[in-house]
Design a protein around this motif. Sequence first.
Motif, mmCIF file in Angstrom:
data_model
loop_
_atom_site.group_PDB
_atom_site.id
_atom_site.type_symbol
_atom_site.label_atom_id
_atom_site.label_comp_id
_atom_site.label_asym_id
_atom_site.label_seq_id
_atom_site.Cartn_x
_atom_site.Cartn_y
_atom_site.Cartn_z
ATOM 1 N N UNK A 98 0.832 -1.199 0.000
ATOM 2 C CA UNK A 98 0.000 0.000 0.000
ATOM 3 C C UNK A 98 0.869 1.252 0.000
ATOM 4 N N UNK A 99 1.967 1.210 0.741
ATOM 5 C CA UNK A 99 2.885 2.350 0.767
ATOM 6 C C UNK A 99 3.432 2.635 -0.626
ATOM 7 N N UNK A 100 3.780 1.588 -1.355
ATOM 8 C CA UNK A 100 4.268 1.768 -2.717
ATOM 9 C C UNK A 100 3.206 2.331 -3.643
ATOM 10 N N UNK A 101 1.961 1.927 -3.435
ATOM 11 C CA UNK A 101 0.864 2.459 -4.241
ATOM 12 C C UNK A 101 0.741 3.968 -4.039
ATOM 13 N N UNK A 102 1.099 4.423 -2.855
ATOM 14 C CA UNK A 102 1.096 5.859 -2.619
ATOM 15 C C UNK A 102 2.327 6.552 -3.169
ATOM 16 N N UNK A 103 3.478 5.935 -3.032
ATOM 17 C CA UNK A 103 4.732 6.585 -3.425
ATOM 18 C C UNK A 103 4.875 6.737 -4.938
ATOM 19 N N UNK A 104 4.595 5.672 -5.685
ATOM 20 C CA UNK A 104 4.821 5.704 -7.125
ATOM 21 C C UNK A 104 4.025 6.777 -7.849
ATOM 22 N N UNK A 105 2.702 6.776 -7.737
ATOM 23 C CA UNK A 105 1.903 7.811 -8.404
ATOM 24 C C UNK A 105 2.212 9.219 -7.919
ATOM 25 N N UNK A 106 2.606 9.356 -6.664
ATOM 26 C CA UNK A 106 2.936 10.691 -6.165
ATOM 27 C C UNK A 106 4.102 11.300 -6.941
ATOM 28 N N UNK A 107 5.127 10.504 -7.196
ATOM 29 C CA UNK A 107 6.280 11.011 -7.934
ATOM 30 C C UNK A 107 5.907 11.352 -9.372
ATOM 31 N N UNK A 108 5.133 10.475 -10.015
ATOM 32 C CA UNK A 108 4.712 10.734 -11.386
ATOM 33 C C UNK A 108 3.852 11.985 -11.475
ATOM 34 N N UNK A 109 2.929 12.142 -10.538
ATOM 35 C CA UNK A 109 2.069 13.326 -10.529
ATOM 36 C C UNK A 109 2.870 14.588 -10.252
ATOM 37 N N UNK A 110 3.880 14.481 -9.409
ATOM 38 C CA UNK A 110 4.737 15.628 -9.126
ATOM 39 C C UNK A 110 5.439 16.099 -10.391
ATOM 40 N N UNK A 111 5.939 15.152 -11.191
ATOM 41 C CA UNK A 111 6.572 15.516 -12.458
ATOM 42 C C UNK A 111 5.574 16.230 -13.370
ATOM 43 N N UNK A 112 4.326 15.749 -13.385
ATOM 44 C CA UNK A 112 3.302 16.368 -14.228
ATOM 45 C C UNK A 112 3.012 17.799 -13.783
ATOM 46 N N UNK A 113 2.935 18.023 -12.484
ATOM 47 C CA UNK A 113 2.690 19.374 -11.975
ATOM 48 C C UNK A 113 3.866 20.290 -12.305
ATOM 49 N N UNK A 114 5.080 19.789 -12.137
ATOM 50 C CA UNK A 114 6.252 20.600 -12.477
ATOM 51 C C UNK A 114 6.237 20.980 -13.951
ATOM 52 N N UNK A 115 5.925 20.019 -14.798
ATOM 53 C CA UNK A 115 5.909 20.288 -16.237
ATOM 54 C C UNK A 115 4.829 21.304 -16.591
ATOM 55 N N UNK A 116 3.690 21.227 -15.925
ATOM 56 C CA UNK A 116 2.573 22.131 -16.205
ATOM 57 C C UNK A 116 2.830 23.539 -15.691
ATOM 58 N N UNK A 117 3.413 23.657 -14.509
ATOM 59 C CA UNK A 117 3.541 24.941 -13.846
ATOM 60 C C UNK A 117 4.837 25.685 -14.167
#
Length: 210
Positions: A118-137
């Motif tokens: 469950x911890x990994x399910x939280x960690x993996x998407x968080x990093x990917x989403x962070x990259x998406x926010x950085x790219x957008x902003x």
Amino acid sequence: MAGELVAGMRVIVGRPALARATVSSVVSCVAQGVFVACVPLLGERALGGAGRGALLLTCVAVSALAANVVLARYPRAVAPDAIIRASALVQAAALSLVLAAILVGRGDPCVLVVAACVLGIGEGPQLTALFAVRHREAPEHLRGQIFTTGASLKVTGFALGAAVAGPVVARSLPGALALATSVAVLAALACLRPPRSASSARLTESGRER
């Protein structure tokens, strides 16, 4: 190098969505650092040896990869900001499950493995989403600086969490796990948007009328 970090920090602070995502990810890294410091003792108590605690990290990595594979099939299903917030909550739930396994279940290996997944399910998407926010902003000409600054902050957060957890876990494993859970909750709270003041709301309405 220092100039790049300063330029990246200015953009991060100046973009609220990027700032929230960065703070949440850094605080999550602090919680992850605390958890990693607990892994040897978790292995010793529940898996038959301190070295076997690394199996929990394997579960985290595999489930993080699997979660990202699933999200990659539906890239526009959920906004990255929502993923970052939900991921922090998932990590907090996973760490609380580890704590419960130690306090109530006396270190049940099955519960620890599930919690690590469950911890990994939280960690993996968080990093990917962070990259998406950085790219957008981030402005295109400053993306390199922002990614460098963000990575530096995350590494620092992880190291800080591990350093703080060392003395705590030596005295109390449940105490260290409670600390990790609390920090993960703070990471989720960092994603919340502050309520708009009445004056800012009026300015927005007047702007629309114009």
